[in-house]
Design a protein around this motif. Structure first.
Motif, mmCIF file in Angstrom:
data_model
loop_
_atom_site.group_PDB
_atom_site.id
_atom_site.type_symbol
_atom_site.label_atom_id
_atom_site.label_comp_id
_atom_site.label_asym_id
_atom_site.label_seq_id
_atom_site.Cartn_x
_atom_site.Cartn_y
_atom_site.Cartn_z
ATOM 1 N N MET A 1 0.823 -1.145 0.000
ATOM 2 C CA MET A 1 0.000 0.000 0.000
ATOM 3 C C MET A 1 0.892 1.241 0.000
ATOM 4 O O MET A 1 1.669 1.438 0.916
ATOM 5 C CB MET A 1 -0.847 -0.075 1.245
ATOM 6 N N ARG A 2 0.689 1.953 -0.981
ATOM 7 C CA ARG A 2 1.533 3.123 -1.171
ATOM 8 C C ARG A 2 0.719 4.396 -0.969
ATOM 9 O O ARG A 2 -0.394 4.505 -1.475
ATOM 10 C CB ARG A 2 2.048 3.062 -2.587
ATOM 11 N N ILE A 3 1.258 5.404 -0.194
ATOM 12 C CA ILE A 3 0.552 6.656 0.083
ATOM 13 C C ILE A 3 1.253 7.764 -0.681
ATOM 14 O O ILE A 3 2.463 7.940 -0.570
ATOM 15 C CB ILE A 3 0.565 6.971 1.589
ATOM 16 N N SER A 4 0.494 8.446 -1.449
ATOM 17 C CA SER A 4 1.088 9.560 -2.186
ATOM 18 C C SER A 4 1.099 10.809 -1.298
ATOM 19 O O SER A 4 0.361 10.922 -0.328
ATOM 20 C CB SER A 4 0.291 9.821 -3.471
ATOM 21 N N LEU A 5 1.947 11.725 -1.645
ATOM 22 C CA LEU A 5 2.062 12.958 -0.874
ATOM 23 C C LEU A 5 0.794 13.791 -0.960
ATOM 24 O O LEU A 5 0.456 14.521 -0.048
ATOM 25 C CB LEU A 5 3.256 13.781 -1.359
ATOM 26 N N ARG A 6 0.102 13.668 -2.046
ATOM 27 C CA ARG A 6 -1.115 14.437 -2.212
ATOM 28 C C ARG A 6 -2.218 13.947 -1.290
ATOM 29 O O ARG A 6 -3.052 14.711 -0.854
ATOM 30 C CB ARG A 6 -1.582 14.378 -3.652
ATOM 31 N N SER A 7 -2.242 12.746 -0.960
ATOM 32 C CA SER A 7 -3.312 12.222 -0.112
ATOM 33 C C SER A 7 -2.955 12.240 1.367
ATOM 34 O O SER A 7 -3.759 11.873 2.203
ATOM 35 C CB SER A 7 -3.668 10.799 -0.545
ATOM 36 N N ALA A 8 -1.734 12.652 1.718
ATOM 37 C CA ALA A 8 -1.333 12.718 3.135
ATOM 38 C C ALA A 8 -2.107 13.819 3.833
ATOM 39 O O ALA A 8 -2.335 14.893 3.288
ATOM 40 C CB ALA A 8 0.156 12.958 3.247
ATOM 41 N N LYS A 9 -2.561 13.529 5.051
ATOM 42 C CA LYS A 9 -3.327 14.501 5.808
ATOM 43 C C LYS A 9 -2.540 14.896 7.038
ATOM 44 O O LYS A 9 -1.756 14.129 7.557
ATOM 45 C CB LYS A 9 -4.668 13.906 6.201
ATOM 46 N N GLY A 10 -2.804 16.130 7.570
ATOM 47 C CA GLY A 10 -2.115 16.620 8.755
ATOM 48 C C GLY A 10 -1.435 17.937 8.459
ATOM 49 O O GLY A 10 -1.545 18.502 7.375
ATOM 50 N N PHE A 11 -0.690 18.423 9.452
ATOM 51 C CA PHE A 11 -0.023 19.718 9.323
ATOM 52 C C PHE A 11 1.451 19.508 9.003
ATOM 53 O O PHE A 11 2.071 18.562 9.481
ATOM 54 C CB PHE A 11 -0.131 20.507 10.630
ATOM 55 N N THR A 12 1.986 20.441 8.259
ATOM 56 C CA THR A 12 3.422 20.395 7.999
ATOM 57 C C THR A 12 4.139 21.073 9.150
ATOM 58 O O THR A 12 3.533 21.737 10.001
ATOM 59 C CB THR A 12 3.764 21.130 6.693
ATOM 60 N N LEU A 13 5.419 20.916 9.224
ATOM 61 C CA LEU A 13 6.215 21.519 10.292
ATOM 62 C C LEU A 13 6.128 23.042 10.268
ATOM 63 O O LEU A 13 6.023 23.680 11.310
ATOM 64 C CB LEU A 13 7.675 21.061 10.157
ATOM 65 N N ILE A 14 6.108 23.641 9.116
ATOM 66 C CA ILE A 14 6.007 25.102 8.982
ATOM 67 C C ILE A 14 4.671 25.584 9.533
ATOM 68 O O ILE A 14 4.605 26.582 10.252
ATOM 69 C CB ILE A 14 6.160 25.520 7.503
ATOM 70 N N GLU A 15 3.604 24.903 9.233
ATOM 71 C CA GLU A 15 2.289 25.292 9.737
ATOM 72 C C GLU A 15 2.236 25.210 11.259
ATOM 73 O O GLU A 15 1.687 26.090 11.921
ATOM 74 C CB GLU A 15 1.198 24.393 9.125
ATOM 75 N N VAL A 16 2.822 24.185 11.824
ATOM 76 C CA VAL A 16 2.854 24.030 13.285
ATOM 77 C C VAL A 16 3.683 25.139 13.918
ATOM 78 O O VAL A 16 3.294 25.717 14.944
ATOM 79 C CB VAL A 16 3.397 22.634 13.676
ATOM 80 N N LEU A 17 4.808 25.478 13.323
ATOM 81 C CA LEU A 17 5.661 26.553 13.856
ATOM 82 C C LEU A 17 4.939 27.901 13.798
ATOM 83 O O LEU A 17 4.986 28.688 14.760
ATOM 84 C CB LEU A 17 6.979 26.621 13.091
ATOM 85 N N ILE A 18 4.277 28.187 12.701
ATOM 86 C CA ILE A 18 3.553 29.459 12.572
ATOM 87 C C ILE A 18 2.407 29.528 13.579
ATOM 88 O O ILE A 18 2.208 30.549 14.245
ATOM 89 C CB ILE A 18 3.045 29.645 11.127
ATOM 90 N N ALA A 19 1.684 28.435 13.751
ATOM 91 C CA ALA A 19 0.599 28.398 14.731
ATOM 92 C C ALA A 19 1.143 28.588 16.152
ATOM 93 O O ALA A 19 0.537 29.288 16.975
ATOM 94 C CB ALA A 19 -0.164 27.082 14.624
ATOM 95 N N SER A 20 2.296 27.992 16.438
ATOM 96 C CA SER A 20 2.913 28.145 17.767
ATOM 97 C C SER A 20 3.327 29.591 18.021
ATOM 98 O O SER A 20 3.115 30.134 19.113
ATOM 99 C CB SER A 20 4.141 27.239 17.891
ATOM 100 N N VAL A 21 3.910 30.234 17.026
ATOM 101 C CA VAL A 21 4.323 31.640 17.170
ATOM 102 C C VAL A 21 3.105 32.517 17.424
ATOM 103 O O VAL A 21 3.106 33.392 18.312
ATOM 104 C CB VAL A 21 5.107 32.105 15.924
#
Length: 135
Positions: A1-21
């Motif tokens: 079973m292969r997961i493509s990057l387009r179908s991955a769900k969740g936040f990226t590290l940049i989004e988490v850092l911006i939300a934390s700031v």
């Protein structure tokens, strides 16, 4: 079973850092507003206490002037407040002739009335009030 990057769900590290700031900035702003509110409340409480003390100090000065009308200055202490006072100016005038309510008699000449302007210094803050007396 292969997961493509387009179908991955969740936040990226940049989004988490911006939300934390953003979160930490909001917490800092609320903390500063709370601190400012506490300081303003303390200052207001101090002014209210001083205003109450000023009323009692004014009454003490008036009583001192009633007991000894020739005094033009003095000092004292009320609670934690040290104060000094002096008569800055005195205006005098004769009241009109008419009915004297104290003796319930008619008078041809009224009483001599004095309006004293009194300066009070309480813990290096100056206030002024007036005091009306007669003889």
């Amino acid at each position: 079973m292969r997961i493509s990057l387009r179908s991955a769900k969740g936040f990226t590290l940049i989004e988490v850092l911006i939300a934390s700031v953003i979160l930490f900035m909001a917490i800092a702003l609320v903390s500063m507003a709370y601190k400012s509110g506490i300081r303003a409340e303390m200052a207001a409480e101090k002014h209210v206490f001083r205003a109450v003390a000023l009323g009692f100090i004014e009454a003490a000065i008036k009583e001192e002037l009633r007991a000894s009308p020739s005094n033009t200055s003095g000092e004292g202490r009320w609670s934690r407040f040290e104060y000094s006072w002096k008569v800055v100016d005195v205006k005098e005038k004769w009241s009109k002739a008419g009915l004297d309510y104290e003796s319930n008699t008619q008078v041809q000449f009224g009483r001599k009335v004095f309006l004293q302007y009194i300066s009070v210094e309480i813990n290096e803050v100056e206030y002024e009030f007036t005091h009306l007396t007669w003889v």
